[in-house]
Scaffold this active site. Structure first.
Site, PDB file in Angstrom:
ATOM      1  N   ARG A  60     -35.760 -56.790  49.611  1.00  0.00           N
ATOM      2  CA  ARG A  60     -36.367 -58.057  49.223  1.00  0.00           C
ATOM      3  C   ARG A  60     -36.875 -57.990  47.784  1.00  0.00           C
ATOM      4  O   ARG A  60     -37.152 -56.919  47.262  1.00  0.00           O
ATOM      5  CB  ARG A  60     -37.537 -58.401  50.151  1.00  0.00           C
ATOM      6  CG  ARG A  60     -37.156 -58.734  51.569  1.00  0.00           C
ATOM      7  CD  ARG A  60     -38.389 -59.043  52.414  1.00  0.00           C
ATOM      8  NE  ARG A  60     -39.287 -57.899  52.512  1.00  0.00           N
ATOM      9  CZ  ARG A  60     -40.396 -57.733  51.832  1.00  0.00           C
ATOM     10  NH1 ARG A  60     -40.775 -58.658  50.941  1.00  0.00           N
ATOM     11  NH2 ARG A  60     -41.160 -56.666  51.985  1.00  0.00           N
ATOM     12  N   LYS A 201     -36.621 -63.256  56.726  1.00  0.00           N
ATOM     13  CA  LYS A 201     -38.012 -63.310  56.290  1.00  0.00           C
ATOM     14  C   LYS A 201     -38.391 -64.696  55.783  1.00  0.00           C
ATOM     15  O   LYS A 201     -39.573 -65.076  55.818  1.00  0.00           O
ATOM     16  CB  LYS A 201     -38.266 -62.257  55.215  1.00  0.00           C
ATOM     17  CG  LYS A 201     -38.236 -60.817  55.749  1.00  0.00           C
ATOM     18  CD  LYS A 201     -39.200 -60.601  56.908  1.00  0.00           C
ATOM     19  CE  LYS A 201     -39.237 -59.146  57.342  1.00  0.00           C
ATOM     20  NZ  LYS A 201     -40.052 -58.941  58.565  1.00  0.00           N
ATOM     21  N   HIS A 221     -46.450 -60.005  62.584  1.00  0.00           N
ATOM     22  CA  HIS A 221     -45.409 -59.101  62.081  1.00  0.00           C
ATOM     23  C   HIS A 221     -45.507 -57.830  62.913  1.00  0.00           C
ATOM     24  O   HIS A 221     -46.194 -56.885  62.546  1.00  0.00           O
ATOM     25  CB  HIS A 221     -45.629 -58.817  60.599  1.00  0.00           C
ATOM     26  CG  HIS A 221     -44.511 -58.060  59.969  1.00  0.00           C
ATOM     27  ND1 HIS A 221     -44.697 -57.150  58.971  1.00  0.00           N
ATOM     28  CD2 HIS A 221     -43.175 -58.085  60.205  1.00  0.00           C
ATOM     29  CE1 HIS A 221     -43.534 -56.644  58.600  1.00  0.00           C
ATOM     30  NE2 HIS A 221     -42.602 -57.187  59.343  1.00  0.00           N
ATOM     31  N   SER A 239     -42.422 -52.467  56.999  1.00  0.00           N
ATOM     32  CA  SER A 239     -41.144 -51.778  57.032  1.00  0.00           C
ATOM     33  C   SER A 239     -41.336 -50.280  56.847  1.00  0.00           C
ATOM     34  O   SER A 239     -42.095 -49.833  55.984  1.00  0.00           O
ATOM     35  CB  SER A 239     -40.237 -52.322  55.916  1.00  0.00           C
ATOM     36  OG  SER A 239     -39.054 -51.592  55.840  1.00  0.00           O
ATOM     37  N   LYS A 243     -42.038 -49.687  63.617  1.00  0.00           N
ATOM     38  CA  LYS A 243     -42.083 -50.788  64.587  1.00  0.00           C
ATOM     39  C   LYS A 243     -40.851 -50.795  65.489  1.00  0.00           C
ATOM     40  O   LYS A 243     -40.960 -50.887  66.708  1.00  0.00           O
ATOM     41  CB  LYS A 243     -42.172 -52.138  63.863  1.00  0.00           C
ATOM     42  CG  LYS A 243     -43.472 -52.462  63.226  1.00  0.00           C
ATOM     43  CD  LYS A 243     -43.611 -53.925  62.886  1.00  0.00           C
ATOM     44  CE  LYS A 243     -42.375 -54.549  62.271  1.00  0.00           C
ATOM     45  NZ  LYS A 243     -41.944 -53.932  61.023  1.00  0.00           N
ATOM     46  N   THR A 244     -39.692 -50.745  64.868  1.00  0.00           N
ATOM     47  CA  THR A 244     -38.449 -50.804  65.639  1.00  0.00           C
ATOM     48  C   THR A 244     -38.266 -49.557  66.490  1.00  0.00           C
ATOM     49  O   THR A 244     -37.963 -49.623  67.681  1.00  0.00           O
ATOM     50  CB  THR A 244     -37.249 -50.983  64.695  1.00  0.00           C
ATOM     51  OG1 THR A 244     -37.391 -52.213  63.971  1.00  0.00           O
ATOM     52  CG2 THR A 244     -35.940 -51.006  65.475  1.00  0.00           C
ATOM     53  N   ASP A 258     -39.759 -57.151  65.568  1.00  0.00           N
ATOM     54  CA  ASP A 258     -40.302 -57.466  64.238  1.00  0.00           C
ATOM     55  C   ASP A 258     -41.204 -58.690  64.162  1.00  0.00           C
ATOM     56  O   ASP A 258     -42.176 -58.679  63.434  1.00  0.00           O
ATOM     57  CB  ASP A 258     -39.149 -57.636  63.250  1.00  0.00           C
ATOM     58  CG  ASP A 258     -39.595 -57.585  61.806  1.00  0.00           C
ATOM     59  OD1 ASP A 258     -40.413 -56.716  61.460  1.00  0.00           O
ATOM     60  OD2 ASP A 258     -39.127 -58.415  61.007  1.00  0.00           O
ATOM     61  N   ARG A 324     -29.619 -50.326  56.385  1.00  0.00           N
ATOM     62  CA  ARG A 324     -30.048 -51.159  57.509  1.00  0.00           C
ATOM     63  C   ARG A 324     -28.889 -51.449  58.459  1.00  0.00           C
ATOM     64  O   ARG A 324     -27.727 -51.380  58.092  1.00  0.00           O
ATOM     65  CB  ARG A 324     -30.573 -52.492  56.992  1.00  0.00           C
ATOM     66  CG  ARG A 324     -31.858 -52.407  56.192  1.00  0.00           C
ATOM     67  CD  ARG A 324     -33.041 -52.591  57.076  1.00  0.00           C
ATOM     68  NE  ARG A 324     -34.314 -52.529  56.362  1.00  0.00           N
ATOM     69  CZ  ARG A 324     -35.476 -52.789  56.937  1.00  0.00           C
ATOM     70  NH1 ARG A 324     -35.532 -53.120  58.211  1.00  0.00           N
ATOM     71  NH2 ARG A 324     -36.586 -52.683  56.250  1.00  0.00           N
TER      72      ARG A 324
END
Length: 533
Positions: A60, A201, A221, A239, A243-244, A258, A324
């Protein structure tokens, strides 16, 4: 105009300013996969997944994200260096340029929706310049049944044109790339960047405004999963914090990885229909669910192949550390039906502490929970954003400041109310460094972090001995099943204790310095939840 695709419905894009386009409507993942390869824009990997390169941008670009300042947003958005204002007339002119650029071209259109809970559903029509961008949206947004397409009406549009380059002097952007939200026209406009995360996003940022302002619902988030007893766990984190990875638990059903909402009825619902996971150093042993999801239909970004093969080398970060994969939730066997959970019992704040100071797990008081949520401490992981080459300490309010249009206090107040009503346990988990700072210490072993979270979820940390951390006042358990005791106290893992003390004081000072801008919005309990004086 011509329409091609599996579905027989014919659509037009004239109403959004795109004329005489060849419309590829609602193509299947297989069709999008094949078109990408035919155009020379991607390669099929040894597992059947599609691998593409997003081009100039592999992350991003926060400095190029804007929100149109108008009657809806002017008095509600927290304007500053995160939420940058954009002139509405400039938006109209730039939008017209983008639609003129796409007119007469082949475009890929997908009708979809976000928010698994029907009470909050938002229909989204995505128009992309490339087939692989459209495949990403198939994976990440919620998928419609064929009978739902006939009467589909878009609430929002995403228009993504990576090949269009803005002229900053004329168009009002900072550079040639941009991602702009317009809440009056309900458009997410993206140009000059092929990084697919800008699309997801963009819609997440829109929901982070719409849900609290118009639906009185907390957007988060976070990832979330559900245990066998029906208890929901929530994992906040930026990120690279896990989390994942940590929500993909073989003993719990995944809601999502997410973006979620916490509704009035104490339910937690996924915004999305897929996962967008980092794959750097990915192995089947450590992350089996993610590894096995990389098959036909999955989209890999910016990965490198082993020489002479189409087998991905997940250790190769020569393009970017932010490699990713996106894949639909149905690639994972262990998912929660309907992507909705109830009865939240545990919340985990995940921080990748590059200083190696924070305990690997600690239990928070209500005041500490509010303080660390507002602070949102972690490290910017290399490659996640443009210009970040090494991990940097970073405070991101609500563990998602780049996507939060409102003042952090608005989200913190909603979360605090939810936590008290639900009576949840809140834990701070350091998934970052141990035994020293980045460059000296090592990353916390994933098996230890998993063991600590499992113990917290199963109540195995309820009756153990805790001690107070002398710098932050955190309650640190002194034993945990399947975790060596010496790992639990970070100072014990450093060979140079005085160096730890110095770094701990420095980090505590950074917390206090960062929180000064929130003190006027915080009560005494929250302020007292910070590092010890």
């Amino acid at each position: 105009m011509e329409n091609y695709g599996l579905f027989t419905k014919t659509i037009a894009l004239n109403e959004i300013g795109i004329n005489d386009a060849t419309i590829r409507y609602q193509l299947t993942p297989e069709e999008l996969h094949d078109i990408t390869i035919e155009k020379g824009q991607g390669v099929e990997t040894s597992t059947g997944a599609l691998a593409i390169n997003t081009g100039e941008f592999t992350g991003r670009s926060p400095q190029d994200r804007f929100i149109v300042k108008d009657s809806i947003t002017e008095d509600k958005v927290w304007w500053g260096n995160v939420n940058l204002p954009f002139n509405s007339d400039k938006f109209d002119a730039l939008y017209n340029k983008v639609t003129a650029y796409l007119s007469g071209k082949e475009v890929f259109v997908r009708d979809s929706y976000v928010c698994a809970d029907a009470d909050y559903r938002l229909n989204v029509r995505v128009v992309t310049e490339t087939a692989w961008s459209n495949l990403f949206c198939y994976n990440m947004f919620l998928r419609l049944k064929e009978e739902e397409l006939e009467d589909f009406k878009a609430d929002w549009h995403v228009v993504c044109a990576p090949g269009f380059r803005a002229n900053p002097e004329v168009d009002g952007t900072r550079s040639h790339n941009f991602a702009i939200l317009n809440f009056t026209k309900k458009i997410a406009l993206i140009g000059g960047t092929g990084y697919t995360g800008e699309m997801k996003k963009g819609i997440f940022s829109a929901l982070n405004f719409i849900l609290p302002v118009f639906k009185d619902t907390l957007p988060m988030h976070c990832s979330a999963n559900v245990g066998e007893e029906g208890d929901t766990a929530i994992f906040f984190g930026l990120s690279g914090t896990g989390k994942t990875t940590l929500s993909a638990d073989p003993h719990r059903k995944l809601i999502g990885d997410d973006e979620h909402g916490w509704a009035h009825d104490n339910s937690v619902f996924n915004f999305e229909g897929g996962c967008y996971a980092k794959v750097v150093n990915l192995t089947e042993e450590h992350e089996p669910d993610i590894f096995r999801s990389i098959k036909k239909g999955a989209l890999l970004e910016n990965v490198v192949f082993k020489p002479g093969t189409n087998e991905v080398d997940y250790e190769d970060v020569s393009i970017t550390p932010n490699t990713r994969v996106s894949y639909p939730l149905f690639h994972i066997n262990n998912t929660q039906p309907g992507s909705i959970g109830h009865n939240p019992k545990n919340i985990f704040f995940l921080s990748a502490d590059s200083f190696g100071i924070l305990p690997p797990i600690s239990k928070l008081t209500p005041g500490q929970a509010a303080y660390y949520f507002i602070s949102g401490y972690t490290a910017k992981v290399a490659g996640t954003e443009e210009g970040v080459k090494e991990p940097q300490p970073n405070f991101s309010a609500c563990f998602g400041a780049p996507f939060m249009p409102l003042h952090p206090a608005a989200y913190a107040e909603m979360l605090s109310t939810k936590m008290k009503e639900a009576g949840v346990n809140v834990w701070l988990v350091n998934t970052g460094w141990t035994g020293g700072a980045y460059g000296t210490g090592s990353r916390m072993k994933l098996k230890y972090t998993r063991a600590m979270i499992t113990a917290a979820l199963n109540g195995q940390l309820d009756n153990v001995t805790y001690i107070k951390d002398e710098f932050f006042g955190l309650s640190v358990p002194q034993s945990c099943p399947n975790v060596p005791d010496e790992v639990l106290n970070p100072r014990d893992t450093w060979s140079d204790k005085s160096a730890y003390d110095k770094k701990a004081n420095e980090l505590a000072g950074e917390f206090r310095k960062n929180f000064t801008k929130f003190e006027t919005f915080s009560n005494e309990e929250i302020i007292a939840g910070g590092p010890l004086a």
